[in-house]
Structure formats: C-alpha cells, structure tokens
Scaffold this motif. Structure first.
Motif, short mmCIF file in Angstrom:
data_model
loop_
_atom_site.label_atom_id
_atom_site.label_comp_id
_atom_site.label_asym_id
_atom_site.label_seq_id
_atom_site.Cartn_x
_atom_site.Cartn_y
_atom_site.Cartn_z
N ASP A 256 0.88 -1.18 0.00
CA ASP A 256 0.00 0.00 0.00
C ASP A 256 0.91 1.22 0.00
OD1 ASP A 256 -1.88 1.92 0.28
OD2 ASP A 256 -2.65 1.25 2.23
N PRO A 257 1.05 1.87 -1.16
CA PRO A 257 1.97 3.00 -1.23
C PRO A 257 1.54 4.17 -0.37
CG PRO A 257 0.72 2.75 -3.27
CD PRO A 257 0.41 1.55 -2.44
N THR A 258 0.26 4.18 0.03
CA THR A 258 -0.21 5.29 0.88
C THR A 258 0.16 5.10 2.34
OG1 THR A 258 -2.34 4.23 1.24
CG2 THR A 258 -2.15 5.67 -0.70
N ASN A 259 0.58 3.88 2.66
CA ASN A 259 0.93 3.59 4.06
C ASN A 259 2.43 3.78 4.23
OD1 ASN A 259 1.37 2.57 6.61
ND2 ASN A 259 -0.04 0.84 6.33
N PRO A 260 2.83 4.69 5.08
CA PRO A 260 4.27 4.96 5.23
C PRO A 260 5.01 3.83 5.94
CG PRO A 260 3.03 6.22 6.84
CD PRO A 260 2.02 5.56 5.95
N SER A 261 4.30 2.93 6.61
CA SER A 261 4.96 1.87 7.35
C SER A 261 5.45 0.79 6.40
CB SER A 261 4.00 1.27 8.37
OG SER A 261 4.59 0.17 9.02
N ASP A 262 6.48 0.01 6.81
CA ASP A 262 6.99 -1.06 5.97
C ASP A 262 6.25 -2.38 6.20
OD1 ASP A 262 7.90 -1.47 8.49
OD2 ASP A 262 9.91 -2.14 7.90
N VAL A 263 5.26 -2.38 7.11
CA VAL A 263 4.43 -3.56 7.34
C VAL A 263 2.97 -3.18 7.27
CG1 VAL A 263 6.15 -4.78 8.73
CG2 VAL A 263 4.51 -3.26 9.85
N LEU A 264 2.16 -4.21 6.94
CA LEU A 264 0.72 -3.99 6.88
C LEU A 264 0.04 -4.90 7.91
CD1 LEU A 264 0.15 -3.96 3.01
CD2 LEU A 264 0.19 -2.00 4.55
N PRO A 265 -0.76 -4.37 8.84
CA PRO A 265 -1.48 -5.20 9.80
C PRO A 265 -2.69 -5.83 9.12
CG PRO A 265 -1.98 -2.90 10.20
CD PRO A 265 -0.95 -2.91 9.08
N ALA A 266 -2.92 -7.11 9.40
CA ALA A 266 -4.08 -7.81 8.85
C ALA A 266 -4.63 -8.74 9.92
CB ALA A 266 -3.69 -8.58 7.60
N ARG A 267 -5.93 -8.82 9.98
CA ARG A 267 -6.59 -9.71 10.93
C ARG A 267 -7.14 -10.91 10.17
NH1 ARG A 267 -7.34 -7.33 15.94
NH2 ARG A 267 -7.09 -5.04 16.00
N PHE A 268 -6.62 -12.14 10.53
CA PHE A 268 -7.11 -13.38 9.93
C PHE A 268 -7.84 -14.16 11.01
CE2 PHE A 268 -3.63 -12.26 7.17
CZ PHE A 268 -4.14 -12.52 5.90
N GLY A 269 -9.08 -14.38 10.84
CA GLY A 269 -9.88 -15.10 11.81
C GLY A 269 -11.25 -14.51 11.94
N VAL A 270 -12.06 -15.19 12.76
CA VAL A 270 -13.43 -14.73 13.01
C VAL A 270 -13.65 -14.64 14.51
CG1 VAL A 270 -14.38 -15.66 10.85
CG2 VAL A 270 -14.21 -17.11 12.89
N SER A 271 -14.72 -14.04 14.91
CA SER A 271 -14.98 -13.82 16.33
C SER A 271 -15.37 -15.11 17.05
CB SER A 271 -16.09 -12.78 16.51
OG SER A 271 -15.69 -11.53 15.97
#
Length: 452
Positions: free
Chosen positions: A92-107
C-alpha cells in the motif's frame, strides 16, 4: 474362599440366638474359620488380591483402542493481528509503514472431533501384562501368609483360654477341698481336738486359694479378649468354648507331627514370586530399547462465524480426517535404562540371598520346633506324674490327720504342694500346646486341617 464364607455363614446361623445374649459357643475349627473371614489382616489381604485383579484389567486396557472425544467453543474479543510486508506488488503506497497489519480469523469458532490411538507394537506392554498376572500370584501368596499368621495367633490365644478355664476348674476344686478341711478342723477345734492355730493355718491357705481363683478369673477374661481380637470378633460378645484340652491334644496327632516331613513354606513361594517379578521388570527395562509403533487417527468438524448465530450454520462447518502410523525410537536417555537394568540384577541377587537364608533358617526352625516339643512333652509327663503324686500325698496326709496320727501342718503343706503341682502341670501343658503350633508352622501345616 467360598468354603470359608460358607463356614462363616453356618457359624453365624448356628449361634444367631446366642448373639442376642452376647454369648458365642464355638470350637477351635469354628474359631479359625471365623477368624479367617473377619480378621483385619486377612480382609485387607483379600482386598489387595482384588486390587491385583483390577491391575490386570488396567494393564490389558493399554493394548486396546483408545478413543477420546473433544469439543471446543471459542470467542475472540479481539482477533489476533498478523503483519505482512508492505512491498509491491501487494503493498500500500499510501501507508508509510513497511508492514501492513491484517486480521485473519473470526470472532466465534467451534469444533467437534474423535481421536483414535491403537498400539501396534510395544515390547513393554506384554511384559507388563505378564507382570500384572505375576503380581496377582504374589498377592494370593500374601493372602495365604496372612491366613497362616491368623491361624497361628488364634490357636495360641484359643489354647490360652482353655488353659485358664482348666486353671479355674482346678482352683475351684481346691477351694472346695480346703473349705471342707476348714469346716472339719473348726468342728475339731470346737470339740477340743484341735488348736486355734490349726484353724488359722487352714484359713490362711483358704484365703490364698480364693485369691488364686480371682486371679484365674481375671486371666480368663483377658485371654478371651485376646482371642476375640485375633478372631476379629466384636468385644461385646462373650465366648463359650465347647472343647476340652484333652480333645485337642491327642497323643497320636502329636506323634504324627513329629514324623511329618512338612510342606514347602509359603515364605519361600513369596520370595520365588518376587524374584520372578523383578526378572520381569528387568525384561521391561530391556524392552525400553525397542521402538514403539502406534496407529493414530482422528475425525474432526470445525465451524466459525463472525456472529454468534452463524457459528452453528451448517454452511460454516467443514470436516477433516487423518489416519497414520507413528513410531518413536529411543536414542539416548543419559544411561537411565542401563542403570535400571543394573539395579534389577542387584535386586535379584539380594532376593536369591534372602531365599538361601530362609531355607537354612527354616531348617533350623524345624529342628528347634521338634526339639522343643519333644522336651515339652517330656516335661509334661513329669509334671503329670508329680500331680498324681501330690494328690496321693495330700490324701494320705488328710487321712492321717482325720485319724489323729498326722498333723494339721502336714495337710496344709501337702495342699500347697498339690496346688503348685497343678500350676506346674498347666504351665507345661500350655507350653506343649504352643510348641505344637510352632511345629505346625515350621512344617507349613497350619492351614492343612482347614483346606482338606
């Protein structure tokens, strides 16, 4: 064991009415049968035998299929975050961080499964199964040893009651004899044919005999309590012995014992079984070097949803299954198995030494028991002869006194000698009975008369 249960049932039935008066009539065999069923030591030994039988079932179960079920229901208030690299072409070029947080799973998630584990090969299993059966043999021998000990203790306590009953009988007879003599002497004194000292001398002797009767009564009650404790009988009941000393001390039985070669002692059988058990433990430690192979399998269904009401929707549930073989191979355990094997070998050597010692000790015990019984029987014959002589001396002294040619002192001394002869005779009789029991133990015959 069934024979003992039946015997105990018959015994209880035979004196059910007597129990209402707290009086139990029994003979030696009935006392032994009751004790074998009710003594705490034999009861615990039988329970230990049941434990060993359960151990065999427990060990056998390890070789059967092991099935386990599982169920879970989970709720994630916050789904865990997984970090991904923020790099082209998925970055994501708009995100200045070098990592992207992602949530895998359900409640919400849930699962239901069944697991199978079946032993294919385990060398220690078959050794353990055999050891469990050998342990049952050992506990059965422990039960026999406990029963032998109970028979020995009950017999000795039973003979103590009989001897004390005989002591009371003789003491009462002595009291009646001295009362008659006292009455006659008082009559002679009142008629002027005897002195006051003659009456006093007999009165002293009479008081001594009366004291002996009281002591004998106390000794009888104590011996009954000891017998009841050995039998496992409640102390609320009183015991009435149906036999006499002559009935249980037949000369032919004693002579047969002296010539008997005996049987193998149960203690040696216990040692032999312990050696076998230790040998099986040695084999088990050797088997630990072999691989273990198991069949494994499972079936499972899992479901999930972001909302609670969707978790159990059939569209959200999926099945999975697995079947396979697992093998574990021991490589190095720090020489622990080697140390256990060495310990087993040392234990077997110890048990072999103990067996050798017991064999020699039992030979000496048998020799000592026969020698003691032979000596006690000889002393018993001597004391029996002394008793007959003392009776004869007393009768002569009494007749001489009544005819006026003997002194009162001679009668009192003869009576005292007769009482002493009776005491010595009963002591010798009790010693011979105890020696007889000790010889039965040395010959391994304590329970022979009950098991035939």
């Amino acid at each position: 064991m069934k024979k003992y249960l039946l015997g105990a049932f018959i015994l209880w039935s035979s004196f059910s009415l007597a129990q209402a008066q707290q009086v139990v009539e029994l003979n030696l065999n009935e006392a032994l049968e009751y004790a074998l069923e009710n003594n705490a030591a034999t009861k615990n030994a039988r329970l230990e035998l049941l434990i060993s039988k359960a151990t065999i079932k427990e060990t056998t179960a390890q070789g059967l299929p092991q099935l386990t079920g599982s169920y879970n229901f989970d709720y994630n208030p916050k789904i865990p975050v997984v970090f991904l690299p923020n790099q082209p072409p998925f970055g994501d070029p708009t995100n200045p961080s070098d990592v992207l947080p992602a949530r895998f799973g359900v409640s919400y998630s849930s699962g239901l499964g069944v697991n199978l584990n079946q032993m294919i090969f385990d060398g220690s299993f078959f050794v353990g199964l055999r050891a469990a059966r050998t342990l049952e043999e050992l506990t059965n021998k422990d039960l026999q040893k406990a029963e032998n000990d109970v028979v020995e203790n009950v017999k000795k306590a039973y003979f103590g009651v009989l001897v004390n009953q005989e002591r009371i009988r003789l003491a009462v007879a002595n009291l009646g004899r001295i009362d008659t003599l006292l009455k006659e002497t008082k009559a002679l004194y009142e008629a002027g044919f005897a002195e006051k000292i003659d009456v006093s001398r007999i009165q002293v002797q009479r008081n001594n005999i009366y004291t002996q009767v009281q002591r004998s009564q106390t000794a009888l009650e104590i011996s009954k309590q000891i017998l009841k404790v050995q039998m496992g009988m409640p102390i609320e009941y009183d015991i009435l012995i149906q036999e006499s000393l002559k009935e249980i001390n037949a000369q032919e039985d004693v002579m047969q014992l002296m010539s008997d070669q005996g049987r193998d002692r149960i203690e040696l059988e216990q040692i032999a079984t312990q050696i076998e058990l230790t040998g099986l433990d040695l084999k088990n430690n050797h088997a630990q070097y072999m691989p273990k192979i198991n069949l494994v399998g499972n079936m499972r269904r899992n479901g999930a949803g972001n909302e609670l009401q969707t978790v159990f929707n059939s569209n959200n549930w999926f099945g999975s299954s697995l079947i396979g073989v697992s093998m574990s191979v021991p490589i190095f355990d720090g020489l622990a198995k080697s140390a256990r094997i060495q310990k087993n070998r040392i234990q077997i050597s110890q048990l072999e030494n103990q067996r050798m010692y017991l064999k020699e000790n039992f030979k000496n015990e048998l020799y000592t028991a026969k020698s003691n019984l032979r000596n006690d029987l000889y002393i018993l014959e001597v004391q029996k002869e002394n008793l007959e002589l003392a009776k004869e001396v007393f009768e002569i002294a009494r007749i001489k006194y009544q005819e006026g040619v003997g002194s009162n002192l001679e009668v009192v001394e003869a009576d005292a000698a007769l009482i002493e002869a009776e005491i010595n005779y009963l002591g010798s009789l009790y010693d011979s009975l105890i020696s007889k029991v000790n010889l039965e133990k040395a010959l391994g015959l304590l329970k022979a008369d009950l098991t035939n």
